[in-house]
Design a protein around this motif. Structure first.
Motif, short mmCIF file in Angstrom:
data_model
loop_
_atom_site.label_atom_id
_atom_site.label_comp_id
_atom_site.label_asym_id
_atom_site.label_seq_id
_atom_site.Cartn_x
_atom_site.Cartn_y
_atom_site.Cartn_z
N ALA A 208 5.59 37.31 33.04
CA ALA A 208 5.01 36.57 34.16
C ALA A 208 5.70 35.22 34.04
CB ALA A 208 3.71 36.41 34.47
N VAL A 209 5.99 34.45 35.24
CA VAL A 209 6.44 33.09 34.84
C VAL A 209 5.39 32.17 35.77
CG1 VAL A 209 9.04 33.55 34.37
CG2 VAL A 209 8.10 33.02 36.86
N VAL A 210 4.59 32.69 36.46
CA VAL A 210 3.79 31.88 37.43
C VAL A 210 2.43 32.53 37.32
CG1 VAL A 210 3.22 30.89 39.54
CG2 VAL A 210 5.58 31.30 39.09
N SER A 211 1.44 32.02 37.04
CA SER A 211 -0.15 32.41 37.05
C SER A 211 -0.80 31.88 37.93
CB SER A 211 -0.45 32.24 35.54
OG SER A 211 -1.92 32.30 35.55
N ARG B 65 -4.68 31.97 39.47
CA ARG B 65 -6.14 32.49 39.17
C ARG B 65 -6.68 32.68 40.24
NH1 ARG B 65 -9.60 28.57 36.12
NH2 ARG B 65 -11.08 30.28 35.83
N ALA B 66 -6.34 32.13 41.57
CA ALA B 66 -7.11 32.31 42.59
C ALA B 66 -6.94 33.87 43.21
CB ALA B 66 -6.62 31.37 43.59
N HIS B 67 -5.74 34.17 42.77
CA HIS B 67 -5.26 35.43 43.14
C HIS B 67 -5.45 36.58 41.97
CE1 HIS B 67 -3.85 34.25 47.10
NE2 HIS B 67 -3.49 33.07 46.38
N HIS B 68 -5.97 36.07 40.93
CA HIS B 68 -6.04 37.03 39.65
C HIS B 68 -4.84 37.59 39.20
CE1 HIS B 68 -10.40 36.35 40.42
NE2 HIS B 68 -10.17 36.91 41.60
N ALA B 69 -3.77 36.94 39.21
CA ALA B 69 -2.47 37.55 39.18
C ALA B 69 -1.23 36.56 38.52
CB ALA B 69 -1.82 37.88 40.46
N GLY B 70 -0.35 37.19 37.74
CA GLY B 70 0.67 36.32 37.00
C GLY B 70 1.89 37.38 37.90
N PHE B 71 2.89 36.44 38.34
CA PHE B 71 4.23 37.16 38.84
C PHE B 71 5.36 36.71 38.05
CE2 PHE B 71 1.11 36.49 42.30
CZ PHE B 71 1.27 37.64 42.93
N CYS B 72 6.49 37.67 38.05
CA CYS B 72 7.67 37.12 37.82
C CYS B 72 8.44 36.55 38.84
CB CYS B 72 8.63 38.68 37.21
SG CYS B 72 8.98 39.51 38.80
N ALA B 73 9.50 35.72 38.50
CA ALA B 73 10.12 34.94 39.55
C ALA B 73 10.47 35.92 41.06
CB ALA B 73 11.41 34.36 39.20
N ASP B 74 11.07 37.03 40.82
CA ASP B 74 11.02 37.77 42.09
C ASP B 74 9.96 38.21 42.61
OD1 ASP B 74 13.94 37.62 41.80
OD2 ASP B 74 14.09 39.84 41.21
#
Ligand code: AMP
Ligand code: FES
Ligand code: ZN
Length: 299
Positions: free
Chosen positions: A10-13, A15-24
């Protein structure tokens, strides 16, 4: 941390969405939030001609790029306030952005309209920011109506909206509370106004701008000295850190349950607006509008 969707790093975390995401996957998440913001509040459709107010900041540029990628019919509008150094830099950023992405742009120059902001500031006996805001809103509206756009979009994000809602609430400003939101229907000489980024925080928009390689104007306005909004935004950052998701929940609950109550009350009070005798812009003064009065004063 791994991407919630594809399990890549993940590059972005968020918290409000309880999630980390990769760029795409973050970019897809961002697009989906914009889509939900537009469709959920019925802001506009692909048949609308949308005028997007571009300040040169990351929010409005991110908005413009994302709307064009989603196939909306968008044209940019930049108001050149003629503030030494800062305005030329902001304008150059907007022009370079629209050229790079091949997007249409209109520019309104306040010096040509006889109201450069430094002159307004010199002649005015009150803080410039509210007058400047009034001038910008006036030209957003006038340009949208004069050129037949069916919606005027601004880059306000969830943090802007929650800070404003909070400020209106602690003053119990029922008039403002009655029509704050991502959609203001067009009526009595007002263009339809929309804020498609209302579901996204400043942090999320900043990440989008970074990942999409948007070069934005960062210098704050030289005339703005620590507005109270900053304090409200800071308070909300603390609340959000303790209760992730509270910002969006507070704002959405207001739209669903608060705003209708204030809107009914305001409708009963019935403030009447009539066209400005000089330019036609709606005003409650019964005579000329605030911007025409400013113009007269400047002459
Ligand atoms: P601000 O009040 O500066 O946070 O700006 C809010 C929104 O108003 C931005 O996201 C833009 O959509 C719009 N805006 C602000 N300043 C300008 C400008 N000089 N020209 C065009 N749009 C602007
Ligand atoms: Fe208007 Fe600073 S941008 S006074
Ligand atoms: Zn007027």
């Amino acid at each position: 941390m791994k991407c919630k969707v594809c399990k890549a790093p993940a590059v972005v975390s968020l918290r409000a969405h309880h999630a980390g995401f990769c760029a795409d996957c973050f970019l897809k998440f961002f697009s989906r939030q914009v889509e939900r913001g537009i469709e959920g509040q019925k802001l506009f459709t692909r048949d609308d001609r949308v005028l997007v107010a571009l300040s040169g900041g990351k929010d409005s540029l991110a908005l413009m790029l994302e709307l064009s990628r989603q196939g909306y019919n968008v044209t940019g509008l930049h108001i050149d306030l003629a503030i030494p150094e800062s305005s030329a830099a902001a304008r150059a950023v907007v022009e370079a952005f629209c050229t790079k992405h091949n997007l249409p742009l209109m520019i309104k120059n306040m010096a040509d309209e006889g109201m450069p902001i430094p002159l307004v500031k010199a002649r005015l006996n009150r803080p410039i920011c509210s007058a400047c805001g009034k001038i910008k809103r006036y030209w957003f509206n006038k340009t949208a109506l004069d050129y037949g756009f069916t919606a005027l979009a601004t880059g306000h994000n969830l943090d802007d909206e929650v800070a404003r809602l909070f400020s209106n609430t602690i003053r119990w400003d029922t008039a403002y509370l009655s029509d704050q939101g991502p959609l203001l229907e067009g009526e009595h000489g007002f263009a339809r106004k929309v804020k498609p980024l209302w579901r996204l925080t400043e942090f999320e928009t900043a990440n989008y701008a970074f990942l999409m390689g948007i070069n934005h104007h960062v210098a704050p306005c030289p005339y703005s000295g620590g507005a109270s909004f900053t304090i409200h935004k800071r308070l909300w950052q603390q609340l959000e850190a303790a209760m992730p998701g509270k910002k969006l929940d507070f704002y959405q609950s207001f739209l669903a349950r608060g705003r209708p109550v204030f809107a009914r009350r305001e409708a009963e009070e019935g403030v009447s607006l009539a066209p400005c005798q000089n330019c036609g812009y709606p005003t409650s003064s019964g005579d000329t509008c605030g911007v025409c009065r400013m113009k007269t004063m400047l002459r």
